[in-house]
Scaffold this motif. Structure first.
Motif, short mmCIF file in Angstrom:
data_model
loop_
_atom_site.label_atom_id
_atom_site.label_comp_id
_atom_site.label_asym_id
_atom_site.label_seq_id
_atom_site.Cartn_x
_atom_site.Cartn_y
_atom_site.Cartn_z
N ARG A 25 -4.47 -19.92 -91.88
CA ARG A 25 -3.81 -19.01 -92.69
C ARG A 25 -3.34 -17.86 -91.85
N ALA A 26 -4.35 -17.42 -90.91
CA ALA A 26 -3.73 -16.18 -90.17
C ALA A 26 -2.62 -16.17 -89.47
N LYS A 27 -2.09 -17.41 -88.86
CA LYS A 27 -1.15 -17.75 -88.20
C LYS A 27 0.33 -17.79 -88.97
N GLY A 28 -0.09 -17.49 -90.45
CA GLY A 28 1.17 -17.27 -91.41
C GLY A 28 1.43 -18.73 -92.17
N ARG A 37 -12.41 -10.69 -88.54
CA ARG A 37 -11.70 -10.60 -87.54
C ARG A 37 -10.59 -11.55 -87.78
N ILE A 38 -10.82 -12.83 -88.11
CA ILE A 38 -9.55 -13.58 -88.60
C ILE A 38 -8.77 -13.20 -89.64
N LYS A 39 -9.46 -13.15 -90.60
CA LYS A 39 -8.66 -13.09 -91.97
C LYS A 39 -8.48 -11.40 -92.42
N PHE A 40 -9.12 -10.59 -91.87
CA PHE A 40 -8.83 -9.11 -92.32
C PHE A 40 -8.42 -8.21 -90.99
N GLY A 82 -2.20 -26.69 -80.45
CA GLY A 82 -1.00 -26.03 -80.10
C GLY A 82 -0.45 -25.02 -81.09
N LEU A 83 -0.71 -25.14 -82.45
CA LEU A 83 -0.32 -24.27 -83.42
C LEU A 83 -1.15 -23.01 -83.49
N VAL A 84 -2.45 -23.35 -83.38
CA VAL A 84 -3.40 -22.44 -83.54
C VAL A 84 -3.99 -21.87 -82.41
N ASP A 85 -4.86 -22.79 -81.80
CA ASP A 85 -5.67 -22.04 -80.73
C ASP A 85 -6.40 -23.34 -79.90
N THR A 86 -5.99 -23.25 -78.46
CA THR A 86 -6.35 -24.20 -77.67
C THR A 86 -7.77 -24.06 -77.47
N VAL A 87 -8.38 -22.90 -77.43
CA VAL A 87 -9.76 -22.68 -77.10
C VAL A 87 -10.68 -23.43 -78.20
N VAL A 88 -10.32 -23.32 -79.34
CA VAL A 88 -11.15 -23.85 -80.46
C VAL A 88 -11.23 -25.34 -80.51
N ASN A 89 -12.41 -25.79 -80.64
CA ASN A 89 -12.71 -27.36 -80.89
C ASN A 89 -12.27 -27.65 -82.24
N TRP A 90 -11.14 -28.49 -82.36
CA TRP A 90 -10.64 -28.75 -83.59
C TRP A 90 -11.19 -30.45 -84.16
N GLU A 91 -11.79 -30.86 -83.32
CA GLU A 91 -12.66 -32.13 -83.56
C GLU A 91 -13.40 -32.28 -84.90
N GLY A 92 -14.14 -31.56 -85.14
CA GLY A 92 -15.09 -31.48 -86.27
C GLY A 92 -14.40 -31.19 -87.40
N PHE A 93 -13.18 -30.22 -87.21
CA PHE A 93 -12.18 -30.14 -88.46
C PHE A 93 -11.69 -31.37 -88.87
N GLN A 114 -18.99 -23.29 -93.35
CA GLN A 114 -18.41 -22.22 -92.39
C GLN A 114 -17.56 -22.64 -91.29
N PRO A 115 -17.84 -23.54 -90.32
CA PRO A 115 -17.08 -23.86 -89.40
C PRO A 115 -15.47 -24.34 -89.93
N TYR A 116 -15.49 -24.96 -90.97
CA TYR A 116 -14.16 -25.43 -91.51
C TYR A 116 -13.35 -24.47 -92.41
N ALA A 117 -14.28 -23.67 -92.90
CA ALA A 117 -13.41 -22.41 -93.79
C ALA A 117 -12.93 -21.57 -92.90
N LEU A 118 -13.83 -21.30 -91.53
CA LEU A 118 -13.02 -20.36 -90.62
C LEU A 118 -11.71 -20.97 -89.95
N ARG A 119 -11.88 -22.08 -89.75
CA ARG A 119 -10.47 -22.83 -89.05
C ARG A 119 -9.57 -22.87 -90.10
N LEU A 120 -9.72 -23.07 -91.45
CA LEU A 120 -8.57 -23.01 -92.46
C LEU A 120 -8.15 -21.54 -92.51
N GLU A 121 -9.17 -20.66 -92.45
CA GLU A 121 -8.48 -18.88 -91.94
C GLU A 121 -7.72 -19.07 -91.03
N MET A 122 -7.85 -19.76 -89.70
CA MET A 122 -7.15 -19.47 -88.41
C MET A 122 -5.71 -19.75 -88.93
#
Length: 150
Positions: free
Chosen positions: A18-21, A86-89, A41-52, A8-16
């Motif tokens: 995609r949602a940015k275009g 929220r993210i994809k739809f 910088g490209l997607v979200d500064t609040v989200v922790n990307w370390e795990g991704f 789930q965490p990595y799929a949702l980040r992938l969707e983030m």
């Protein structure tokens, strides 16, 4: 070729991403660069990307296959469903659907969106689909999502 299953965490980040275009090749390049600061910088500064980034390093071929060929969630929680909607739809609770106990009610999706949603979400979620025609004749699916008790 079997369908790639992503946590789930990595799929949702992938969707983030995609949602940015970003296109599939652009997302693949971003994953290849494996730069956490770039993702912030490209997607979200609040989200922790370390795990991704760690997942990307350890499972690069799986992630690239998911980007290029599609994927399914290996498991998704109630909160994960909310985030996916929220993210994809671009669907928000209280505006586009209601939550009653453990049920998402009156989620309005096009037939195409519903097919994608059903593909992404594992079968531990039961979905009841009711046809809907809007005033302009556009066909949609009204989706009630319930967790299947096992």
């Amino acid at each position: 070729m079997p369908i790639v299953k992503l946590p789930q965490p990595y799929a949702l980040r992938l969707e983030m991403l995609r949602a940015k275009g970003y296109s599939k090749p652009e997302i693949a390049e971003i994953v290849e660069r494996n730069n956490e600061a770039e993702l912030e910088g490209l997607v979200d500064t609040v989200v922790n990307w370390e795990g991704f980034m760690t997942y990307s390093t350890e499972h690069k071929e799986t992630l690239l296959s998911a980007i290029n060929d599609g994927y399914q969630f290996s498991f998704i929680t109630f909160g994960g469903i909310q985030n996916l909607l929220r993210i994809k739809f671009n669907k928000l609770e209280g505006e586009d659907y209601d939550i009653v106990e453990s049920t998402f009610q009156n989620v309005m999706l096009s037939a195409e969106q519903f097919q994608l949603f059903r593909f992404l979400v594992p079968n531990h979620w039961k979905m009841s689909v009711f046809p809907y025609n809007s005033e302009n004749g556009e066909e949609r699916a009204r989706v009630h999502v319930n967790i299947r008790l096992q």
